[in-house]
Design a protein around this motif. Sequence first.
Motif, PDB file in Angstrom:
ATOM      1  N   GLN A 207       5.474   4.123  40.239  1.00  0.00           N
ATOM      2  CA  GLN A 207       5.007   2.811  40.663  1.00  0.00           C
ATOM      3  C   GLN A 207       3.583   2.536  40.157  1.00  0.00           C
ATOM      4  N   HIS A 208       2.727   3.532  40.311  1.00  0.00           N
ATOM      5  CA  HIS A 208       1.334   3.355  39.913  1.00  0.00           C
ATOM      6  C   HIS A 208       1.203   3.222  38.388  1.00  0.00           C
ATOM      7  N   LEU A 209       1.975   4.033  37.661  1.00  0.00           N
ATOM      8  CA  LEU A 209       1.904   3.962  36.201  1.00  0.00           C
ATOM      9  C   LEU A 209       2.415   2.613  35.699  1.00  0.00           C
ATOM     10  N   LYS A 210       3.393   2.088  36.403  1.00  0.00           N
ATOM     11  CA  LYS A 210       3.931   0.784  36.036  1.00  0.00           C
ATOM     12  C   LYS A 210       2.843  -0.286  36.211  1.00  0.00           C
ATOM     13  N   THR A 211       2.136  -0.216  37.327  1.00  0.00           N
ATOM     14  CA  THR A 211       1.029  -1.148  37.555  1.00  0.00           C
ATOM     15  C   THR A 211      -0.022  -1.018  36.454  1.00  0.00           C
ATOM     16  N   ALA A 212      -0.177   0.201  35.949  1.00  0.00           N
ATOM     17  CA  ALA A 212      -1.159   0.436  34.886  1.00  0.00           C
ATOM     18  C   ALA A 212      -0.583   0.100  33.510  1.00  0.00           C
ATOM     19  N   THR A 213       0.564  -0.552  33.493  1.00  0.00           N
ATOM     20  CA  THR A 213       1.267  -1.016  32.283  1.00  0.00           C
ATOM     21  C   THR A 213       1.689   0.124  31.342  1.00  0.00           C
ATOM     22  N   LEU A 214       1.974   1.297  31.923  1.00  0.00           N
ATOM     23  CA  LEU A 214       2.354   2.444  31.086  1.00  0.00           C
ATOM     24  C   LEU A 214       3.839   2.764  31.241  1.00  0.00           C
TER      25      LEU A 214
ATOM     26  N   ASP B 112      -8.946  14.767  25.679  1.00  0.00           N
ATOM     27  CA  ASP B 112      -9.939  13.692  25.803  1.00  0.00           C
ATOM     28  C   ASP B 112     -10.005  13.247  27.264  1.00  0.00           C
ATOM     29  N   PHE B 113     -10.849  12.264  27.528  1.00  0.00           N
ATOM     30  CA  PHE B 113     -11.047  11.832  28.920  1.00  0.00           C
ATOM     31  C   PHE B 113      -9.734  11.326  29.527  1.00  0.00           C
ATOM     32  N   ALA B 114      -8.939  10.626  28.727  1.00  0.00           N
ATOM     33  CA  ALA B 114      -7.663  10.111  29.230  1.00  0.00           C
ATOM     34  C   ALA B 114      -6.755  11.266  29.636  1.00  0.00           C
ATOM     35  N   PHE B 115      -6.708  12.296  28.806  1.00  0.00           N
ATOM     36  CA  PHE B 115      -5.847  13.441  29.102  1.00  0.00           C
ATOM     37  C   PHE B 115      -6.256  14.087  30.426  1.00  0.00           C
ATOM     38  N   THR B 116      -7.547  14.284  30.585  1.00  0.00           N
ATOM     39  CA  THR B 116      -8.050  14.886  31.825  1.00  0.00           C
ATOM     40  C   THR B 116      -7.718  14.024  33.036  1.00  0.00           C
ATOM     41  N   ILE B 117      -7.944  12.726  32.928  1.00  0.00           N
ATOM     42  CA  ILE B 117      -7.687  11.834  34.062  1.00  0.00           C
ATOM     43  C   ILE B 117      -6.198  11.785  34.407  1.00  0.00           C
ATOM     44  N   PHE B 118      -5.352  11.717  33.378  1.00  0.00           N
ATOM     45  CA  PHE B 118      -3.916  11.630  33.679  1.00  0.00           C
ATOM     46  C   PHE B 118      -3.376  12.947  34.231  1.00  0.00           C
ATOM     47  N   ARG B 119      -3.905  14.050  33.744  1.00  0.00           N
ATOM     48  CA  ARG B 119      -3.504  15.333  34.354  1.00  0.00           C
ATOM     49  C   ARG B 119      -3.915  15.336  35.828  1.00  0.00           C
ATOM     50  N   GLN B 120      -5.167  14.936  36.106  1.00  0.00           N
ATOM     51  CA  GLN B 120      -5.629  14.908  37.502  1.00  0.00           C
ATOM     52  C   GLN B 120      -4.708  14.045  38.348  1.00  0.00           C
ATOM     53  N   PHE B 121      -4.377  12.890  37.814  1.00  0.00           N
ATOM     54  CA  PHE B 121      -3.542  11.949  38.568  1.00  0.00           C
ATOM     55  C   PHE B 121      -2.187  12.557  38.922  1.00  0.00           C
ATOM     56  N   LEU B 122      -1.527  13.169  37.923  1.00  0.00           N
ATOM     57  CA  LEU B 122      -0.201  13.752  38.170  1.00  0.00           C
ATOM     58  C   LEU B 122      -0.312  14.922  39.151  1.00  0.00           C
ATOM     59  N   VAL B 123      -1.338  15.740  38.964  1.00  0.00           N
ATOM     60  CA  VAL B 123      -1.514  16.919  39.820  1.00  0.00           C
ATOM     61  C   VAL B 123      -2.001  16.517  41.219  1.00  0.00           C
ATOM     62  N   ASP B 124      -2.898  15.544  41.298  1.00  0.00           N
ATOM     63  CA  ASP B 124      -3.404  15.111  42.611  1.00  0.00           C
ATOM     64  C   ASP B 124      -2.268  14.606  43.501  1.00  0.00           C
TER      65      ASP B 124
ATOM     66  N   TYR C  71      -9.481  12.270  48.293  1.00  0.00           N
ATOM     67  CA  TYR C  71     -10.502  11.617  47.475  1.00  0.00           C
ATOM     68  C   TYR C  71     -10.217  11.782  45.980  1.00  0.00           C
ATOM     69  N   HIS C  72      -9.787  12.976  45.580  1.00  0.00           N
ATOM     70  CA  HIS C  72      -9.453  13.201  44.162  1.00  0.00           C
ATOM     71  C   HIS C  72      -8.402  12.184  43.700  1.00  0.00           C
ATOM     72  N   LEU C  73      -7.425  11.980  44.579  1.00  0.00           N
ATOM     73  CA  LEU C  73      -6.329  11.070  44.243  1.00  0.00           C
ATOM     74  C   LEU C  73      -6.844   9.636  44.101  1.00  0.00           C
ATOM     75  N   ARG C  74      -7.751   9.272  44.974  1.00  0.00           N
ATOM     76  CA  ARG C  74      -8.330   7.924  44.890  1.00  0.00           C
ATOM     77  C   ARG C  74      -9.095   7.757  43.575  1.00  0.00           C
TER      78      ARG C  74
ATOM     79  N   TRP D  84      -8.927   5.352  37.982  1.00  0.00           N
ATOM     80  CA  TRP D  84      -9.115   5.472  36.534  1.00  0.00           C
ATOM     81  C   TRP D  84      -7.828   5.183  35.766  1.00  0.00           C
ATOM     82  N   VAL D  85      -6.694   5.597  36.332  1.00  0.00           N
ATOM     83  CA  VAL D  85      -5.406   5.347  35.661  1.00  0.00           C
ATOM     84  C   VAL D  85      -5.201   3.840  35.472  1.00  0.00           C
ATOM     85  N   LEU D  86      -5.541   3.073  36.497  1.00  0.00           N
ATOM     86  CA  LEU D  86      -5.414   1.617  36.370  1.00  0.00           C
ATOM     87  C   LEU D  86      -6.353   1.067  35.299  1.00  0.00           C
ATOM     88  N   ARG D  87      -7.583   1.520  35.338  1.00  0.00           N
ATOM     89  CA  ARG D  87      -8.581   0.998  34.401  1.00  0.00           C
ATOM     90  C   ARG D  87      -8.264   1.352  32.967  1.00  0.00           C
TER      91      ARG D  87
END
Lengths: 254, 103
Positions: free
Chosen positions: A206-213, A94-106, A137-140, A145-148
């Motif tokens: 750190q970022h995932l923590k900010t995203a409450t995950l 799903d969209f979350a899976f794609t975004i989180f994969r991008q985030f970890l890989v970026d 830019y990909h990382l940004r 999205w991870v935060l949102r």
Amino acid sequence: MNLKNKNVVDYLLQLGDDRLILGHRLSEWCGHAPILEEDIALANIAQDCLGQATFFLNAAAEEIGNGKTTDDLAYLRNPNQFKNLLIMELPKGDFAFTIFRQFLVDNYTFLLYQQLQNSKHNQIANIAQKSLKEVKYHLRHSSEWVLRLGDGTEISHEKSQNALNELWAYTNELFNENEIEKKLAEENIAIESFKLKNEWLDKVTQHLKTATLKILENKEENIFNGRSGKHTEHLDHLLSEMQIVVRAYPGAKW
Amino acid sequence: MTAEENKNDQWELWEVFLQGKTGEAHIHAGSLRAADKEMALQNARDVYSRREKFENIWVVKSKDIIASTQKDNDSFFGTVEDKIYRHPQFYKLPDGMKNEFKK
């Protein structure tokens, strides 16, 4: 090919295959993203990934010589000849899976290319340098999205946590020690990716923590190993779709 | 979900202005939807700036733009064409000056 040359080819394939397979997965969103603007954004990123893959595979084809082309490498290799990490080939989910994969890989790619800019191999250094702007830019994009999604609604939070849990087991592989990297690192051509782990983990955590995950503890080692050609069945399906035209009509031109 | 609720769920509409070079005016490129300003900026970059190099992007919420209406037109613009003396072509140059310009 002498051994040094073979190691460089294998390393270029690692770098190229990661981007090719991830780019293809991202391209599957084209026309299907949740909103028009995001559809264009994901397609842009997919194009960047495929562009980077082209540079690396091009360099690999040149090292191999004998008339080998970039297309041969992308379209005429079998799954067990691909060297991408498993996280790249997992279905888009799903969209979350794609975004989180991008985030970890970026985050991983950003740290990797930052180091590779100093590679003694000219082409690797050049590709890393020009790709870094795109990866930044990909990382940004994925970080926002991870935060949102993580700190969004109850549903988006749940989907994010599920995606993260599923993906986390595959992140060990990003930092596995690997003979080729080790050999080439001695000549300052490659960088050993396990050396990136601490910085990656700090940033991501750190970022995932900010995203409450929450991050799960990685208990089991995955038995697969993409770098040595041992893939999940998902890569077979991806390649059969990606390669079908070239294989069905050898040498076709349009 | 009813149509009315659905309408409220839409992200906000933003207008995008792009500047080609430093010092040039920002030109309206189009609009897009985004949930907040960072997303608006990123979407503007992705949707409108991918084929050309730009210097700067502005995004502004569409609702913050104050627009004139049709019924303003008469009093705003209706008499413009009557005031021909506001254009330089209205003034006749003395012959001597004309020759000066020809040089």
